[in-house]
Design a protein around this motif. Structure first.
Motif, PDB file in Angstrom:
ATOM      1  N   UNK A 148       0.846  -1.183   0.000  1.00 28.00           N
ATOM      2  CA  UNK A 148       0.000   0.000   0.000  1.00 28.00           C
ATOM      3  C   UNK A 148       0.894   1.249   0.000  1.00 28.00           C
ATOM      4  N   UNK A 149       0.304   2.384  -0.408  1.00 27.82           N
ATOM      5  CA  UNK A 149       1.077   3.616  -0.461  1.00 27.82           C
ATOM      6  C   UNK A 149       1.688   4.005   0.876  1.00 27.82           C
ATOM      7  N   UNK A 150       0.906   3.898   1.948  1.00 24.80           N
ATOM      8  CA  UNK A 150       1.404   4.275   3.263  1.00 24.80           C
ATOM      9  C   UNK A 150       2.561   3.367   3.705  1.00 24.80           C
ATOM     10  N   UNK A 151       2.545   2.122   3.255  1.00 25.48           N
ATOM     11  CA  UNK A 151       3.601   1.186   3.622  1.00 25.48           C
ATOM     12  C   UNK A 151       4.902   1.493   2.892  1.00 25.48           C
ATOM     13  N   UNK A 152       4.788   1.956   1.654  1.00 27.39           N
ATOM     14  CA  UNK A 152       5.971   2.179   0.827  1.00 27.39           C
ATOM     15  C   UNK A 152       6.588   3.556   1.059  1.00 27.39           C
ATOM     16  N   UNK A 153       5.834   4.441   1.663  1.00 28.59           N
ATOM     17  CA  UNK A 153       6.289   5.817   1.875  1.00 28.59           C
ATOM     18  C   UNK A 153       7.650   5.906   2.580  1.00 28.59           C
ATOM     19  N   UNK A 154       7.887   5.137   3.657  1.00 28.58           N
ATOM     20  CA  UNK A 154       9.194   5.235   4.331  1.00 28.58           C
ATOM     21  C   UNK A 154      10.356   4.724   3.485  1.00 28.58           C
ATOM     22  N   UNK A 155      10.062   3.989   2.387  1.00 28.60           N
ATOM     23  CA  UNK A 155      11.119   3.443   1.545  1.00 28.60           C
ATOM     24  C   UNK A 155      11.735   4.499   0.625  1.00 28.60           C
ATOM     25  N   UNK A 156      11.080   5.654   0.519  1.00 31.83           N
ATOM     26  CA  UNK A 156      11.458   6.646  -0.481  1.00 31.83           C
ATOM     27  C   UNK A 156      12.523   7.601   0.042  1.00 31.83           C
ATOM     28  N   UNK A 184      16.472  22.731  -0.364  1.00 31.90           N
ATOM     29  CA  UNK A 184      15.108  22.519   0.130  1.00 31.90           C
ATOM     30  C   UNK A 184      14.699  21.069  -0.102  1.00 31.90           C
ATOM     31  N   UNK A 185      14.263  20.373   0.947  1.00 30.85           N
ATOM     32  CA  UNK A 185      13.851  18.989   0.814  1.00 30.85           C
ATOM     33  C   UNK A 185      12.802  18.613   1.840  1.00 30.85           C
ATOM     34  N   UNK A 186      12.563  17.301   1.967  1.00 32.95           N
ATOM     35  CA  UNK A 186      11.494  16.836   2.859  1.00 32.95           C
ATOM     36  C   UNK A 186      11.918  15.703   3.778  1.00 32.95           C
ATOM     37  N   UNK A 187      13.206  15.349   3.793  1.00 27.15           N
ATOM     38  CA  UNK A 187      13.589  14.145   4.532  1.00 27.15           C
ATOM     39  C   UNK A 187      14.959  14.277   5.178  1.00 27.15           C
ATOM     40  N   UNK A 188      15.293  13.261   5.986  1.00 30.93           N
ATOM     41  CA  UNK A 188      16.608  13.202   6.600  1.00 30.93           C
ATOM     42  C   UNK A 188      17.703  13.080   5.555  1.00 30.93           C
ATOM     43  N   UNK A 208       5.109  18.770   4.040  1.00 29.44           N
ATOM     44  CA  UNK A 208       4.037  18.128   3.259  1.00 29.44           C
ATOM     45  C   UNK A 208       4.508  16.884   2.504  1.00 29.44           C
ATOM     46  N   UNK A 209       5.734  16.453   2.708  1.00 31.15           N
ATOM     47  CA  UNK A 209       6.298  15.379   1.901  1.00 31.15           C
ATOM     48  C   UNK A 209       6.140  13.984   2.470  1.00 31.15           C
ATOM     49  N   UNK A 210       7.204  13.182   2.369  1.00 29.87           N
ATOM     50  CA  UNK A 210       7.145  11.751   2.676  1.00 29.87           C
ATOM     51  C   UNK A 210       7.572  11.396   4.094  1.00 29.87           C
ATOM     52  N   UNK A 211       7.806  12.383   4.944  1.00 32.72           N
ATOM     53  CA  UNK A 211       8.171  12.116   6.334  1.00 32.72           C
ATOM     54  C   UNK A 211       7.205  12.852   7.259  1.00 32.72           C
ATOM     55  N   UNK A 212       7.032  12.325   8.464  1.00 31.84           N
ATOM     56  CA  UNK A 212       6.195  12.980   9.460  1.00 31.84           C
ATOM     57  C   UNK A 212       6.872  14.258   9.956  1.00 31.84           C
ATOM     58  N   UNK A 213       6.069  15.250  10.286  1.00 32.22           N
ATOM     59  CA  UNK A 213       6.608  16.534  10.714  1.00 32.22           C
ATOM     60  C   UNK A 213       7.514  16.386  11.934  1.00 32.22           C
ATOM     61  N   UNK A 214       7.093  15.583  12.884  1.00 27.65           N
ATOM     62  CA  UNK A 214       7.886  15.408  14.110  1.00 27.65           C
ATOM     63  C   UNK A 214       9.266  14.835  13.794  1.00 27.65           C
ATOM     64  N   UNK A 215       9.302  13.939  12.816  1.00 35.08           N
ATOM     65  CA  UNK A 215      10.554  13.295  12.432  1.00 35.08           C
ATOM     66  C   UNK A 215      11.552  14.305  11.873  1.00 35.08           C
ATOM     67  N   UNK A 216      11.098  15.177  10.990  1.00 33.93           N
ATOM     68  CA  UNK A 216      12.031  16.140  10.392  1.00 33.93           C
ATOM     69  C   UNK A 216      12.281  17.342  11.301  1.00 33.93           C
ATOM     70  N   UNK A 217      11.335  17.644  12.172  1.00 36.17           N
ATOM     71  CA  UNK A 217      11.537  18.731  13.131  1.00 36.17           C
ATOM     72  C   UNK A 217      12.712  18.422  14.045  1.00 36.17           C
ATOM     73  N   UNK A 218      12.884  17.151  14.373  1.00 35.81           N
ATOM     74  CA  UNK A 218      13.963  16.729  15.258  1.00 35.81           C
ATOM     75  C   UNK A 218      15.347  16.949  14.644  1.00 35.81           C
ATOM     76  N   UNK A 219      15.417  17.160  13.338  1.00 33.80           N
ATOM     77  CA  UNK A 219      16.695  17.408  12.669  1.00 33.80           C
ATOM     78  C   UNK A 219      17.185  18.841  12.870  1.00 33.80           C
ATOM     79  N   UNK A 220      16.302  19.727  13.276  1.00 32.85           N
ATOM     80  CA  UNK A 220      16.624  21.140  13.484  1.00 32.85           C
ATOM     81  C   UNK A 220      17.183  21.798  12.220  1.00 32.85           C
ATOM     82  N   UNK A 221      16.389  21.787  11.150  1.00 34.82           N
ATOM     83  CA  UNK A 221      16.830  22.469   9.918  1.00 34.82           C
ATOM     84  C   UNK A 221      16.855  23.982  10.114  1.00 34.82           C
TER      85      UNK A 221
END
Length: 216
Positions: A39-47, A165-169, A187-200
């Motif tokens: 499913x799309x939601x399952x494959x999202x973390x693979x990208x 400019x990107x959307x992921x780690x 708005x991309x392929x990672x959860x906001x909390x996940x990328x917020x923790x990177x401190x961009x």
């Protein structure tokens, strides 16, 4: 004067929502070889790490699957031919790029997607972007800095006036390796909390917020 005159954009999850076409292409190959689909939601973390890594994660057994090599090659060809079926720019992205161009900013796409597909999608959706760099011989894929540096060279860009400019780690690490500030979009392929923790340098929730960050 704006802090930046050059913007390097990731493609998947940043400018384009490519999830459905990637999922459909992966599943087409998996079905041909009798493998379970995703499913799309399952494959999202693979990208985010290129199409080979996508297939390594999607195929049972990964690269150790006895027919992985031919599955990957068939996927690469099939996806390039079908990468425009459901793919669309995120809302507001086309207007953002037009505004940036009108303001004189130089822009490029830097993507781990295969180079042929990047060029095709660039021609189709973003004709205002003159430089599109995808995965190809001689350039290490992100998060290595090679693709970003290749795009900067093609644009004649100065490092101290360029932003990524990107959307992921993966994008965050690419910017760090290229010694560039990084703005991440939520708005991309990672959860906001996940990328917020990177401190961009900034985390933005829509293209208008991004415009303000790029032109402040």
């Amino acid at each position: 004067m704006s802090a930046y005159d050059t913007v390097l954009f990731d493609l998947d999850g940043t400018l384009l929502n490519t999830l459905d076409d990637l999922r459909d292409s992966v599943n087409f190959i998996l079905e041909r070889y009798g493998c379970p689909t995703w499913e799309g939601a399952e494959i999202r973390p693979f990208l985010g790490n290129g199409i080979r890594r996508l297939m390594e994660l999607a195929v049972p057994g990964g690269a150790e699957h006895p027919r992985f090599k031919e599955m990957f090659e068939e996927f690469r060809v099939y996806y390039t031919a079908h990468c425009e079926q459901k793919t669309r720019p995120y809302p507001g992205v086309e207007e953002l790029l037009r505004e940036l161009k009108e303001r004189g900013l130089r822009m490029a796409v830097v993507s781990n997607k295969n180079h042929e597909a990047v060029e095709e999608l660039g021609r189709r959706f973003f004709p205002c972007l003159s430089v599109c760099v995808g995965q190809q011989e001689g350039l290490r894929r992100k998060p290595a800095p090679d693709m970003a540096e290749s795009a900067m060279k093609a644009l004649g860009a100065a490092r101290d006036r360029t932003v990524y400019v990107g959307d992921s780690e993966v994008d965050f690490q690419t910017a760090q390796n290229a010694e560039l500030p990084c703005i991440l979009v939520s708005w991309g392929f990672r959860d906001r909390r996940e990328i917020e923790a990177l401190h961009p340098a900034a985390l933005v929730d829509d293209p208008q917020m991004l415009l303000k960050e790029l032109t402040r």
